[in-house]
Design a protein around this motif. Structure first.
Motif: not given
Length: 262
Positions: A36-37, A41, A103, A107, A109, A131
């Motif tokens: 995820a970015s 976020a 993790r 979900n 980052p 991330s």
């Protein structure tokens, strides 16, 4: 000095870490993993809160009596915008395993917060599912800082450059940093100085994400965060003695919103 002690011991540890001798496999694995970015976020508007998993704080001689990886991950998943995981093992009792465990529960980052002194640590962070990775400006020279930022960008991760002084901030920006974390606890004197935010944040361009890392978030800190329009805060020792983390995060959001001019 705390940070020099960590670097010294990490250099010794590297000689025995088997993954460093499997460079090609490590790089291949890191490039095949999607994460995820973190930057994405953090840019979606309003104050963003990153909850941190940290068992101890040697700078403040504090320990988190409510430290529980799975429980903290589940709590932050309900109320935070990202999770920072301290993985430095020598002084902070961190573990890379914590990232994998986090993790499993979220979900959001995840940031690998460590004292990075080798490119291989960056590739390894990606294989863990991180991330973003923190880079400490004080221990990297200009060439290393730019190189590490480029590696992180190439892996489609985010580099968070940690600074404490004006010169470190300027170096970070020149190296291409897009996310700046201001640590308000001095590495050498171990003195807490939230006023450093007022000195450094105005220098940060508007397109750069600014992060405040404060020992606590009382009225003074929240006032500075609102006045300086800081994008993100890292919640670290502020929650060490807090059993209800979700309540604490929501309280901070509420106090922040009440301070925003109508």
């Amino acid at each position: 000095m705390l940070i020099e002690d960590i670097v010294y011991n990490k250099n010794i540890t590297f000689e025995h870490d088997s993954y460093l001798y499997e460079v090609v496999k490590l790089i291949e694995r890191s490039r095949n993993i999607s994460v995820a970015s973190f930057a994405g976020a953090m840019r979606s508007g309003g104050l963003k809160i990153v909850g941190e998993l940290r068992e101890v704080s040697p700078e403040t001689n504090m320990s988190n009596k409510y430290f529980d990886v799975y429980a903290m991950a589940e709590d932050f998943d309900k109320c935070a915008d990202g999770i920072s995981v301290v993985t430095e093992s020598h002084r902070y009792n961190g573990k890379d395993l914590y990232i994998k465990q986090v993790r499993e529960k979220t979900n959001l980052p995840v940031v690998k917060r460590d004292i990075i002194i080798s490119p291989m640590e960056i590739f390894y962070a990606k294989t863990l599912g991180a991330s973003a990775v923190t880079l400490v400006s004080a221990i990297l020279d200009d060439v290393e800082l730019r190189e590490y930022i480029n590696i992180i960008n190439g892996l489609k991760m985010d580099a968070i450059v940690e600074v404490q002084t004006r010169s470190e901030l300027i170096r970070a920006l020149k190296a291409g940093a897009k996310i700046i974390l201001i640590n308000t606890l001095d590495y050498e004197s171990l003195k807490y100085n939230p006023d450093i935010l007022s000195e450094l944040v105005p220098i940060i361009p508007k397109n750069i994400i600014s992060i405040a890392d404060c020992v606590e978030y009382g009225d003074k800190e929240l006032k500075l965060i609102v006045e300086l329009n800081i994008n993100v805060i890292f919640l670290t020792t502020d929650i060490f003695n807090v059993s209800d983390r979700v309540k604490r995060v929501n309280e901070l959001r509420d106090k922040y919103l009440k301070r925003i001019p109508a």
